[in-house]
Scaffold this active site. Structure first.
Site, short mmCIF file in Angstrom:
data_model
loop_
_atom_site.label_atom_id
_atom_site.label_comp_id
_atom_site.label_asym_id
_atom_site.label_seq_id
_atom_site.Cartn_x
_atom_site.Cartn_y
_atom_site.Cartn_z
N GLY A 1 0.79 -1.23 0.00
CA GLY A 1 0.00 0.00 0.00
C GLY A 1 0.82 1.27 0.00
O GLY A 1 2.00 1.29 -0.37
N THR A 2 0.19 2.35 0.46
CA THR A 2 0.81 3.68 0.43
C THR A 2 2.14 3.68 1.15
O THR A 2 3.14 4.22 0.64
CB THR A 2 -0.14 4.70 1.11
OG1 THR A 2 -1.40 4.65 0.45
CG2 THR A 2 0.43 6.10 1.04
N ARG B 1 -4.75 14.09 2.68
CA ARG B 1 -5.18 12.95 1.89
C ARG B 1 -6.65 12.66 2.18
O ARG B 1 -7.16 12.96 3.25
CB ARG B 1 -4.33 11.73 2.23
CG ARG B 1 -2.86 11.94 1.86
CD ARG B 1 -1.98 10.83 2.35
NE ARG B 1 -2.24 9.55 1.73
CZ ARG B 1 -1.82 9.19 0.52
NH1 ARG B 1 -1.11 10.02 -0.21
NH2 ARG B 1 -2.11 7.99 0.04
N HIS C 1 24.98 6.37 29.31
CA HIS C 1 25.84 7.48 28.91
C HIS C 1 26.97 6.94 28.02
O HIS C 1 27.51 5.89 28.33
CB HIS C 1 26.45 8.13 30.15
CG HIS C 1 27.44 9.21 29.82
ND1 HIS C 1 27.04 10.45 29.38
CD2 HIS C 1 28.80 9.22 29.84
CE1 HIS C 1 28.12 11.19 29.16
NE2 HIS C 1 29.19 10.46 29.43
C1 LIG Z 1 4.49 10.70 1.48
C2 LIG Z 1 3.93 9.95 2.65
C3 LIG Z 1 4.73 9.67 3.73
C4 LIG Z 1 4.24 8.96 4.81
N1 LIG Z 1 5.06 8.71 5.85
C5 LIG Z 1 4.59 8.04 6.92
C6 LIG Z 1 5.44 7.73 8.00
O1 LIG Z 1 6.63 8.04 7.99
N2 LIG Z 1 4.93 7.04 9.05
C7 LIG Z 1 3.62 6.68 9.09
O2 LIG Z 1 3.20 6.06 10.07
N3 LIG Z 1 2.78 6.96 8.08
C8 LIG Z 1 3.24 7.63 6.99
N4 LIG Z 1 2.40 7.89 5.95
C9 LIG Z 1 0.98 7.47 6.05
C10 LIG Z 1 0.82 5.97 5.77
O3 LIG Z 1 1.41 5.66 4.54
C11 LIG Z 1 -0.65 5.60 5.78
O4 LIG Z 1 -1.23 6.04 6.98
C12 LIG Z 1 -0.85 4.10 5.67
O5 LIG Z 1 -0.26 3.62 4.50
C13 LIG Z 1 -2.35 3.76 5.69
O6 LIG Z 1 -2.49 2.38 5.54
P1 LIG Z 1 -3.87 1.75 5.03
O7 LIG Z 1 -3.65 0.27 5.09
O8 LIG Z 1 -5.00 2.34 5.74
O9 LIG Z 1 -4.03 2.22 3.51
P2 LIG Z 1 -3.06 2.20 2.26
O10 LIG Z 1 -1.66 2.00 2.63
O11 LIG Z 1 -3.41 3.39 1.46
O12 LIG Z 1 -3.49 0.87 1.47
C14 LIG Z 1 -4.72 0.73 0.84
C15 LIG Z 1 -4.57 -0.31 -0.26
O13 LIG Z 1 -5.85 -0.65 -0.74
C16 LIG Z 1 -5.79 -0.84 -2.14
N5 LIG Z 1 -7.16 -0.66 -2.65
C17 LIG Z 1 -7.93 0.46 -2.56
N6 LIG Z 1 -9.15 0.22 -3.07
C18 LIG Z 1 -9.14 -1.07 -3.50
C19 LIG Z 1 -10.11 -1.90 -4.12
N7 LIG Z 1 -11.35 -1.47 -4.36
N8 LIG Z 1 -9.75 -3.16 -4.43
C20 LIG Z 1 -8.51 -3.63 -4.18
N9 LIG Z 1 -7.55 -2.88 -3.59
C21 LIG Z 1 -7.87 -1.62 -3.25
C22 LIG Z 1 -4.82 0.23 -2.59
O14 LIG Z 1 -4.26 -0.10 -3.85
C23 LIG Z 1 -3.79 0.20 -1.46
O15 LIG Z 1 -2.73 -0.68 -1.74
C24 LIG Z 1 2.88 8.55 4.82
C25 LIG Z 1 2.06 8.82 3.73
C26 LIG Z 1 2.57 9.51 2.65
C27 LIG Z 1 1.67 9.78 1.48
#
Ligand SMILES: Cc1cc2nc3c(=O)[nH]c(=O)nc-3n(C[C@H](O)[C@H](O)[C@H](O)COP(=O)(O)OP(=O)(O)OC[C@H]3O[C@@H](n4cnc5c(N)ncnc54)[C@H](O)[C@@H]3O)c2cc1C
Length: 471
Positions: free
Chosen positions: A41-42, A273, A450
């Site tokens: 994912g993200t 976001r 330390h």
């Molecule tokens: C530039 C950046 C830097 C970041 N740095 C940090 C950090 O340092 N530390 C931190 O804790 N967080 C960080 N984050 C935030 C973190 O990435 C997100 O909070 C986290 O990835 C959320 O996880 P999630 O599983 O909810 O969703 P996501 O990681 O967004 O995953 C959702 C997945 O669902 C899939 N999907 C969506 N709809 C469908 C569908 N209908 N069918 C099949 N698949 C689907 C997508 O393709 C995706 O792979 C950062 C974000 C960004 C943008």
């Protein structure tokens, strides 16, 4: 039935893939539907991992530029960054980690269904693109995450007006970069591209950088950014951005109502976001929503039985739900355990660590000083600068401090805020202190080795009782 599962999870981000592994550990038959070509994912593909990989390059360049200070002799040409090497190393790291998740799926016998999922009535998920089929599930977990969004009036063209998705993959260092928004994403890219050589300007609508952090942390970051040559326009609103062949023309309204015009090679929009639910069929499934987010209770149950939701796509209906990888993973584990019938307790969001990997780094947990005062606590503050520590002097990283916010009456620690070297690591101790409802006295009595950066945490505790040893 081959298409029948105990749990079907939609999305393989840090919420979904961690939930899947925990479900499998607890004996469930699990499938994860993911539409991307890789898992993670993200966080793994566009977020935490690629940005921190770029930050490590920026840090390496800083150390090499300071070679003279370290007594290292370099050839006379000034060190420069090779973006091809930066990108290929970053991509190697991302691929290694996404393949690692694939390995964990195989190890835990989790099926990865490649395609786009859509809810299809009670206990059913249609795969509408990719490996088309209908899956049957006793439980469904939605973990579809979030995507970058702009603000009204500022149109992304993803070439000149870009988001973090494009900023992680730049093949050349922009000469000038304007960044809209000074949250974690904005200030991290400011640190990366300033070190790489860009002229960077941050435009922030609110009166200070990293507005969710303690005010003292914001002030310290602003001071450090000024020294590094990063320009910060706070209290300023971007009102117009027009992308042309050679750059972006930007107009912004300053706090005194004046219009300021800027031009830049790139405008990075880092204003937040939004949830990903398009095409998922949530409304048809009767799932209650709030401002586009899926509404859940404190155990992540949606309004429809046997459908849960976790991660960036949810709202708990109170306050802002933190969009962080570790939050989504913790929620994924909790849901898996609830589904497996384990005794689970709601997550305490007051104990979520917040880490920003800009230079200098920020780590914080709990109430800021202003929040504690607003809640009516009789507040006691202690602060200790990293600059006094032997370890910080050795590393040549002397900026910043650790600040403790405590309640005078019971001596309870309410919040710990730090900016400076290794803050994103040091915050782990602060999280444990809050989780265990630690008093300042107990932190004082906790021995810190330390010479370490962690001595700043111990000394800040001493300072809270007016007794710092090295001040
Ligand atoms: C530039 C950046 C830097 C970041 N740095 C940090 C950090 O340092 N530390 C931190 O804790 N967080 C960080 N984050 C935030 C973190 O990435 C997100 O909070 C986290 O990835 C959320 O996880 P999630 O599983 O909810 O969703 P996501 O990681 O967004 O995953 C959702 C997945 O669902 C899939 N999907 C969506 N709809 C469908 C569908 N209908 N069918 C099949 N698949 C689907 C997508 O393709 C995706 O792979 C950062 C974000 C960004 C943008």
């Amino acid at each position: 039935m081959p298409n029948s599962y105990d749990v079907v999870i939609i999305g393989a981000g840090t919420g979904g893939y961690v939930a899947a592994i925990r479900c499998a550990q607890l004996g469930k038959k699990v499938a994860v539907v993911e539409k991307q070509k890789s898992l993670g994912g993200t966080c793994l593909i566009w977020g935490c991992i690629p940005t921190k990989a770029l930050l490590e390059h920026a840090h390496a360049l800083k150390v090499i530029r300071d070679a003279k200070e370290w007594g290292v002799t370099l050839p006379s040409a000034p060190p420069a960054i090779d973006m091809n090497q930066v990108q290929s190393r970053k991509d190697r790291i991302v691929t290694g980690l996404t393949k690692g998740v694939e390995f964990l799926f195989k190890k835990n016998k989790i099926d990865w269904i490649k395609g786009t999922a859509r809810l299809a009535g009670k206990g059913k998920v249609d795969i509408v693109e990719g490996e088309q089929q209908t899956l049957e599930a006793k439980e469904i977990i939605i973990a579809t995450g979030s995507s970058a969004r702009s603000v009204p009036g500022i149109e992304l063209d993803r070439k000149r007006i870009i988001t973090s998705d494009e900023a992680i993959g730049l093949k050349a260092v922009p000469k000038t970069l304007v960044i809209m928004g000074s949250g974690a994403v904005g200030v991290e890219f400011a640190s990366i591209y300033r070190r790489f050589g860009s002229e960077v300007t941050i435009i922030e609508l609110l009166p200070r950088l990293v507005p969710v952090e303690d005010e003292a942390v914001s002030a310290e970051l602003e001071k450090s950014f000024r020294k590094q040559g990063i320009k910060a326009l706070t209290g300023t609103k971007v009102t117009r951005a027009a992308a042309g062949a050679n750059g972006v023309d930007i107009e912004a309204q300053t706090p005194d109502g004046q219009t300021q015009k800027l031009t830049a090679d790139l405008l990075l929009v880092a204003t937040g976001r939004g949830p990903v639910t398009t095409g998922l069929g949530v409304e048809q499934a009767g799932i209650a929503m709030e401002k586009g987010y899926i509404k859940v209770d404190e155990l992540y149950r949606t309004s429809v039985p046997n459908i849960s939701a976790i991660g960036d796509v949810i709202t708990l209906g109170k306050g802002v739900h933190p969009q962080l990888a570790h939050v989504s993973s913790a929620e994924g584990i909790l849901v898996a355990e609830r589904i497996a019938g384990e005794d689970v307790r709601p997550i305490n969001y007051d104990h979520v660590p917040s880490c920003t990997y800009c230079d200098p780094e920020i780590g914080s947990v709990g109430l800021t000083e202003a929040e504690a005062r607003q809640k009516g606590y009789d507040v006691r503050i202690g602060s200790f600068p990293f600059g006094v520590l032997g370890r910080a002097k050795m590393a040549g990283e002397t900026e910043g401090f650790v600040k403790i916010v405590a309640d005078k009456k019971y001596d309870e620690i309410l919040g710990i805020h730090m900016i400076g070297p290794r803050s994103t690591e040091l915050v782990a101790e602060a999280v444990l202190a809050l989780r265990l409802e630690c008093t300042v006295e107990e932190l004082i009595k906790t021995m810190h080795a330390h010479p370490t950066f962690s001595e700043a945490v111990g000394e800040a505790a001493h300072a809270t009782h007016g007794a710092a040893i090295h001040l």
